[in-house]
Enzyme design. Structure first.
Site, PDB file in Angstrom:
ATOM      1  N   SER A 203       0.842  -1.188   0.000  1.00 56.22           N
ATOM      2  CA  SER A 203       0.000   0.000   0.000  1.00 56.22           C
ATOM      3  C   SER A 203       0.882   1.244   0.000  1.00 56.22           C
ATOM      4  O   SER A 203       1.720   1.413   0.892  1.00 56.22           O
ATOM      5  CB  SER A 203      -0.897   0.013   1.232  1.00 56.22           C
ATOM      6  OG  SER A 203      -1.559   1.255   1.326  1.00 56.22           O
ATOM      7  N   GLY A 204       0.694   2.116  -0.986  1.00 57.45           N
ATOM      8  CA  GLY A 204       1.557   3.278  -1.155  1.00 57.45           C
ATOM      9  C   GLY A 204       1.599   4.217   0.040  1.00 57.45           C
ATOM     10  O   GLY A 204       2.654   4.721   0.409  1.00 57.45           O
ATOM     11  N   HIS A 205       0.432   4.448   0.667  1.00 63.57           N
ATOM     12  CA  HIS A 205       0.406   5.514   1.685  1.00 63.57           C
ATOM     13  C   HIS A 205       1.110   5.124   2.980  1.00 63.57           C
ATOM     14  O   HIS A 205       1.274   5.957   3.870  1.00 63.57           O
ATOM     15  CB  HIS A 205      -1.032   5.994   1.954  1.00 63.57           C
ATOM     16  CG  HIS A 205      -1.908   5.082   2.742  1.00 63.57           C
ATOM     17  ND1 HIS A 205      -2.133   5.276   4.088  1.00 63.57           N
ATOM     18  CD2 HIS A 205      -2.635   4.003   2.390  1.00 63.57           C
ATOM     19  CE1 HIS A 205      -2.975   4.346   4.514  1.00 63.57           C
ATOM     20  NE2 HIS A 205      -3.299   3.557   3.514  1.00 63.57           N
ATOM     21  N   CYS A 329      -8.775   1.046  12.578  1.00 62.60           N
ATOM     22  CA  CYS A 329     -10.049   0.425  12.208  1.00 62.60           C
ATOM     23  C   CYS A 329     -10.785  -0.002  13.457  1.00 62.60           C
ATOM     24  O   CYS A 329     -12.006  -0.069  13.482  1.00 62.60           O
ATOM     25  CB  CYS A 329      -9.818  -0.788  11.331  1.00 62.60           C
ATOM     26  SG  CYS A 329      -8.505  -0.558  10.152  1.00 62.60           S
TER      27      CYS A 329
HETATM   28  C1  LIG Z   1      -2.957  -0.164   6.144  1.00 62.22           C
HETATM   29  C2  LIG Z   1      -2.982  -1.639   6.033  1.00 62.22           C
HETATM   30  C3  LIG Z   1      -3.803  -2.300   5.099  1.00 62.22           C
HETATM   31  C4  LIG Z   1      -4.782  -1.552   4.239  1.00 62.22           C
HETATM   32  O1  LIG Z   1      -4.167  -0.778   3.258  1.00 62.22           O
HETATM   33  P1  LIG Z   1      -5.022   0.372   2.543  1.00 62.22           P
HETATM   34  O2  LIG Z   1      -4.141   0.848   1.453  1.00 62.22           O
HETATM   35  O3  LIG Z   1      -5.276   1.408   3.576  1.00 62.22           O
HETATM   36  O4  LIG Z   1      -6.267  -0.274   2.035  1.00 62.22           O
HETATM   37  C5  LIG Z   1      -3.727  -3.663   5.010  1.00 62.22           C
HETATM   38  N1  LIG Z   1      -2.887  -4.365   5.792  1.00 62.22           N
HETATM   39  C6  LIG Z   1      -2.083  -3.785   6.691  1.00 62.22           C
HETATM   40  C7  LIG Z   1      -1.163  -4.622   7.512  1.00 62.22           C
HETATM   41  C8  LIG Z   1      -2.107  -2.405   6.858  1.00 62.22           C
HETATM   42  O5  LIG Z   1      -1.316  -1.832   7.754  1.00 62.22           O
END
Ligand SMILES: *Cc1c(COP(=O)(O)O)cnc(C)c1O
Length: 403
Positions: A203-205, A329
């Site tokens: 995930s990029g962010h 979450c």
């Molecule tokens: C943040 C996260 C995700 C979800 O990624 P998103 O790009 O926000 O959908 C999935 N798994 C883990 C371990 C994360 O930390």
């Protein structure tokens, strides 16, 4: 010490780096073409996507760029991996999935969905340090196991899983192995050509690219099934006009993330350890959640008796410290974190937890500031807390206003 702003929630998200921003800006302004268009403007955009695909593949040590599928983020990548693998498994009569009780909800809720659709899921239990033993994986694999999904680094307690060993076991038994590596980028070295990993989510962010872009690595030869039907983008596996600017930014960000992994880990671990030691020694009735060994270099997760996590987060926010309690979450719901519960915390300790996650933007001054603010904040919250007073009564702690 004067008030400052300390961002200590890098596991929730990160800011966009200058390199990522500079890489993406032209694709928002001048190079705004659709990569599917055949004229120059479109082809320029397609080149941007292709270059980013190469950068991601290289950062992962993947054999070829075509093994990278861009998605809207980590959640979509997890869904794509697990649902595809399950669907293909089912075609061969394999309806069993193995995962763990400390996964992100993107994995857990996908598995729960599949349970409603005729799949059986085994949830392996992490030990008290938050580690999944490869032995458990080996014992759980059956003839009808379609896929094993074990995360690389836990987002709440930072436990680093033995994904190489687990991958070896899965490969030797002919079972697909997926890992949610969303928290691992910039933390562990990837060498996917040699690692026994079939699918890996990014995930990029979480590493200084923007929100809303991610990727799934799929080893060539492994079939995947599209979740989003429409155009032929991403070789027919993920329809929809590409998030060109986001993808380009992710290519730049992952290149930076993997370049200085060892330096980053040394720098962050030093700050992390000073923070953990400072908290445990300054604040009575505190404990570290998760083990010290195999811990992500930026992760601190502690619990305080007699403290309500949500109130602590708000009190820290007033002092300019951004942190979280459990996972983002899980907050907003009254349930204690499933990860902290899984490693053996009772509901009170799980709810009294604080996660501080350090990243590239943090400095030793930030640690000083947190170590100044946190003890006095805990003391003040406890002095007002009926829960703390009850604990003191029950356990014969007499001097509760002092601590
Ligand atoms: C943040 C996260 C995700 C979800 O990624 P998103 O790009 O926000 O959908 C999935 N798994 C883990 C371990 C994360 O930390």
């Amino acid at each position: 010490m004067e008030k400052r702003f300390v961002y200590a929630d890098n596991a929730a998200t990160t800011n966009v780096s200058d390199n990522a921003l500079n890489a993406m800006l032209p694709y928002l302004k001048e190079q705004y073409g659709n990569p599917s268009s055949i004229y120059s403007l479109g082809m320029d955009a397609a080149k941007g996507v292709l270059n980013a695909r190469k950068q991601v593949a290289e950062a992962l040590g993947a054999a070829r760029p075509s093994e990278i599928y861009f998605t809207s983020g980590g959640s979509e990548a997890d869904n794509l991996a697990i649902k595809s693998a399950s669907e293909f498994g089912a075609k061969n009569g394999k309806r069993h999935i193995i995962t763990t009780n400390i996964e992100h909800h993107a994995v857990l809720n996908t598995c729960e969905y599949l349970e409603k659709h005729g799949f059986e899921v085994t949830y392996l239990h992490a030990d008290s340090d938050g580690i999944i033993s490869p032995d458990l994986v080996e014992k759980a694999i059956r003839d009808d196991t379609a896929v094993v999904s074990v995360m690389a680094v836990n987002n709440e307690i930072g436990s680093i899983q033995p994904i190489n060993e687990i991958g070896e076991i899965c490969r030797s038994k002919g079972v697909l192995f997926h890992t949610d590596a969303v928290q691992a980028t910039g933390q562990i070295h990837y060498d996917l050509q040699n690692m026994k990993i079939d699918m890996l989510s990014l995930s990029g962010h979480k590493f200084h690219a923007p929100k809303g872009v991610g990727a799934l690595y799929v080893r060539s030869g492994i079939p995947i099934e599209s979740l989003i039907h429409g155009g032929a983008q991403e070789r027919g596996k993920r329809a929809g006009t590409e998030n060109v600017a986001g993808i380009v930014a992710m290519g730049a960000a992952i290149t930076d993330a993997v370049e200085f992994i060892d330096e980053r880990n040394i720098r962050l671990a030093k700050m992390r350890d000073r923070l953990i030691d400072g908290i445990l020694s300054e604040i009575p009735y505190s404990r570290l959640n998760g083990g010290r060994k195999h811990r992500s270099s930026g992760n601190v997760n502690v619990s305080f008796r007699g403290i309500e996590g949500e109130s602590l987060i708000l009190a820290l926010d007033i002092r300019g410290i951004a942190a979280s309690s459990g996972s983002a979450c899980a907050s907003g719901s009254i349930d204690p974190s499933h990860v902290l519960t899984a490693i053996g915390l009772d509901a009170e300790l799980a709810k009294g937890s604080l996660r501080l996650t350090l990243g590239d933007g943090n400095t030793e001054d930030d640690i000083d500031y947190i170590l100044e603010v946190l003890p006095e904040t805990i003391k003040r919250l406890r002095s007002m807390s009926p829960m703390w007073q009850r604990i003191c009564r029950e356990e014969g702690i007499t001097d509760y206003t002092v601590i």
